[in-house]
Design a protein around this motif. Sequence first.
Motif, PDB file in Angstrom:
ATOM      1  N   UNK A   1     -19.467 -17.129 -12.476  1.00 61.01           N
ATOM      2  CA  UNK A   1     -19.721 -18.480 -12.205  1.00 61.01           C
ATOM      3  C   UNK A   1     -18.408 -19.195 -12.436  1.00 61.01           C
ATOM      4  N   UNK A   2     -17.980 -20.090 -11.875  1.00 57.68           N
ATOM      5  CA  UNK A   2     -17.008 -21.046 -11.904  1.00 57.68           C
ATOM      6  C   UNK A   2     -17.196 -22.298 -11.253  1.00 57.68           C
ATOM      7  N   UNK A   3     -16.971 -23.368 -12.172  1.00 56.54           N
ATOM      8  CA  UNK A   3     -17.102 -24.835 -11.566  1.00 56.54           C
ATOM      9  C   UNK A   3     -16.271 -24.851 -10.319  1.00 56.54           C
ATOM     10  N   UNK A   4     -16.894 -25.412  -9.247  1.00 56.40           N
ATOM     11  CA  UNK A   4     -15.908 -25.659  -8.032  1.00 56.40           C
ATOM     12  C   UNK A   4     -14.697 -26.304  -8.438  1.00 56.40           C
ATOM     13  N   UNK A   5     -14.758 -27.477  -9.277  1.00 52.81           N
ATOM     14  CA  UNK A   5     -13.592 -28.248  -9.671  1.00 52.81           C
ATOM     15  C   UNK A   5     -12.545 -27.554 -10.458  1.00 52.81           C
ATOM     16  N   UNK A   6     -12.814 -26.526 -10.808  1.00 58.24           N
ATOM     17  CA  UNK A   6     -12.047 -25.508 -11.591  1.00 58.24           C
ATOM     18  C   UNK A   6     -11.540 -24.351 -11.098  1.00 58.24           C
ATOM     19  N   UNK A   7     -11.205 -24.535  -9.642  1.00 56.70           N
ATOM     20  CA  UNK A   7     -10.699 -23.259  -8.546  1.00 56.70           C
ATOM     21  C   UNK A   7      -9.282 -23.726  -8.303  1.00 56.70           C
ATOM     22  N   UNK A   8      -8.294 -22.930  -8.880  1.00 60.44           N
ATOM     23  CA  UNK A   8      -6.674 -22.879  -8.546  1.00 60.44           C
ATOM     24  C   UNK A   8      -6.831 -21.744  -7.525  1.00 60.44           C
ATOM     25  N   UNK A   9      -6.399 -22.169  -6.162  1.00 57.86           N
ATOM     26  CA  UNK A   9      -6.523 -21.210  -5.139  1.00 57.86           C
ATOM     27  C   UNK A   9      -5.233 -20.380  -5.337  1.00 57.86           C
ATOM     28  N   UNK A  10      -4.201 -20.965  -5.698  1.00 58.04           N
ATOM     29  CA  UNK A  10      -3.175 -19.915  -5.731  1.00 58.04           C
ATOM     30  C   UNK A  10      -3.086 -18.948  -7.107  1.00 58.04           C
ATOM     31  N   UNK A  11      -3.736 -19.407  -8.127  1.00 54.85           N
ATOM     32  CA  UNK A  11      -4.185 -18.065  -8.855  1.00 54.85           C
ATOM     33  C   UNK A  11      -5.290 -17.122  -8.612  1.00 54.85           C
ATOM     34  N   UNK A  12      -6.075 -17.814  -7.948  1.00 56.73           N
ATOM     35  CA  UNK A  12      -6.890 -16.909  -7.136  1.00 56.73           C
ATOM     36  C   UNK A  12      -6.676 -15.825  -6.226  1.00 56.73           C
ATOM     37  N   UNK A  13      -5.581 -16.378  -5.421  1.00 54.66           N
ATOM     38  CA  UNK A  13      -4.813 -15.481  -4.391  1.00 54.66           C
ATOM     39  C   UNK A  13      -4.008 -14.385  -5.103  1.00 54.66           C
ATOM     40  N   UNK A  14      -3.425 -14.747  -6.225  1.00 56.15           N
ATOM     41  CA  UNK A  14      -2.408 -13.946  -7.033  1.00 56.15           C
ATOM     42  C   UNK A  14      -3.544 -12.939  -7.394  1.00 56.15           C
ATOM     43  N   UNK A  15      -4.566 -13.083  -8.225  1.00 60.60           N
ATOM     44  CA  UNK A  15      -5.503 -12.163  -8.624  1.00 60.60           C
ATOM     45  C   UNK A  15      -6.264 -11.253  -7.529  1.00 60.60           C
ATOM     46  N   UNK A  16      -6.353 -11.870  -6.336  1.00 62.62           N
ATOM     47  CA  UNK A  16      -6.670 -11.023  -5.023  1.00 62.62           C
ATOM     48  C   UNK A  16      -5.814  -9.903  -4.911  1.00 62.62           C
ATOM     49  N   UNK A  17      -4.558 -10.436  -4.910  1.00 64.58           N
ATOM     50  CA  UNK A  17      -3.624  -9.435  -4.483  1.00 64.58           C
ATOM     51  C   UNK A  17      -3.296  -8.415  -5.478  1.00 64.58           C
ATOM     52  N   UNK A  18      -3.466  -8.803  -6.781  1.00 58.97           N
ATOM     53  CA  UNK A  18      -3.503  -8.072  -7.760  1.00 58.97           C
ATOM     54  C   UNK A  18      -4.515  -6.831  -7.659  1.00 58.97           C
ATOM     55  N   UNK A  19      -5.499  -7.200  -7.529  1.00 65.66           N
ATOM     56  CA  UNK A  19      -6.704  -6.190  -7.470  1.00 65.66           C
ATOM     57  C   UNK A  19      -6.642  -5.441  -6.148  1.00 65.66           C
ATOM     58  N   UNK A  20      -5.952  -6.035  -5.065  1.00 68.64           N
ATOM     59  CA  UNK A  20      -5.969  -5.195  -3.864  1.00 68.64           C
ATOM     60  C   UNK A  20      -4.883  -4.060  -4.134  1.00 68.64           C
ATOM     61  N   UNK A  21      -3.635  -4.309  -4.677  1.00 65.90           N
ATOM     62  CA  UNK A  21      -2.591  -3.612  -5.062  1.00 65.90           C
ATOM     63  C   UNK A  21      -3.421  -2.267  -5.656  1.00 65.90           C
ATOM     64  N   UNK A  22      -3.885  -2.685  -6.730  1.00 64.39           N
ATOM     65  CA  UNK A  22      -4.611  -1.727  -7.899  1.00 64.39           C
ATOM     66  C   UNK A  22      -5.540  -0.789  -7.094  1.00 64.39           C
ATOM     67  N   UNK A  23      -6.439  -1.472  -6.133  1.00 62.82           N
ATOM     68  CA  UNK A  23      -7.268  -0.495  -5.403  1.00 62.82           C
ATOM     69  C   UNK A  23      -6.794   0.391  -4.607  1.00 62.82           C
ATOM     70  N   UNK A  24      -5.620  -0.107  -3.749  1.00 59.85           N
ATOM     71  CA  UNK A  24      -4.939   0.713  -2.935  1.00 59.85           C
ATOM     72  C   UNK A  24      -3.882   1.756  -3.443  1.00 59.85           C
ATOM     73  N   UNK A  25      -3.716   1.514  -4.811  1.00 54.83           N
ATOM     74  CA  UNK A  25      -2.947   2.859  -5.411  1.00 54.83           C
ATOM     75  C   UNK A  25      -3.998   3.976  -5.863  1.00 54.83           C
ATOM     76  N   UNK A  26      -5.083   3.671  -5.910  1.00 49.71           N
ATOM     77  CA  UNK A  26      -6.166   4.801  -6.155  1.00 49.71           C
ATOM     78  C   UNK A  26      -6.341   5.643  -5.072  1.00 49.71           C
ATOM     79  N   UNK A  27      -6.587   6.690  -5.081  1.00 49.29           N
ATOM     80  CA  UNK A  27      -7.137   7.595  -3.951  1.00 49.29           C
ATOM     81  C   UNK A  27      -8.473   7.218  -3.373  1.00 49.29           C
ATOM     82  N   UNK A  28      -8.673   7.562  -2.224  1.00 44.73           N
ATOM     83  CA  UNK A  28      -9.981   7.283  -1.458  1.00 44.73           C
ATOM     84  C   UNK A  28     -11.048   8.118  -2.356  1.00 44.73           C
ATOM     85  N   UNK A  29     -12.212   7.424  -2.480  1.00 38.65           N
ATOM     86  CA  UNK A  29     -13.235   8.349  -3.282  1.00 38.65           C
ATOM     87  C   UNK A  29     -13.129   8.025  -4.815  1.00 38.65           C
ATOM     88  N   UNK A  30     -12.015   7.533  -5.506  1.00 42.81           N
ATOM     89  CA  UNK A  30     -12.063   7.222  -6.692  1.00 42.81           C
ATOM     90  C   UNK A  30     -13.095   6.172  -6.856  1.00 42.81           C
TER      91      UNK A  30
END
Length: 142
Positions: free
Chosen positions: A86-115
């Motif tokens: 949960x996060x208050x709608x007025x407490x969303x920093x879009x740039x921080x969220x985008x960076x978090x998304x990109x880091x999570x995607x990079x870490x996911x993509x570094x793992x082998x399929x099926x992990x």
Amino acid sequence: MGYLTCKFVRPDKQLFEGKCASMTLVTYSGELGVLPGHASEICALGDGVVRIKRLDEDGGDERDVVVSGGYAEICNDVVVIIADHARAADDIDAETVRRTHDKAQAKRDALPEGDHQRAYYENKMAWCDLLLEKAGAQTASE
């Protein structure tokens, strides 16, 4: 007319506690409006926005909270919301969220399929997407 007492928590902190005029919960089967006198009920929260309408003497404004999963219990004009995310709608920093998304995607993509760890990063990316969707809607309405 009476009021509701609301306690809204997520695993790491309390987001809101106080009186409110009404609220709209987001559930897996759709939105659920809650007014004073609502029947006792426990419902599973879905992905979306919980809207809390404050009492007129408190300004009568609406507080929006983006949620993903959890439960709400309604009993005797008390609503307890325990959200997985949960996060208050007025407490969303879009740039921080985008960076978090990109880091999570990079870490996911570094793992082998099926992990099995890929699921963690996919859930994190989905949460970021939900936050960005709400942040985009908020920017468009301002």
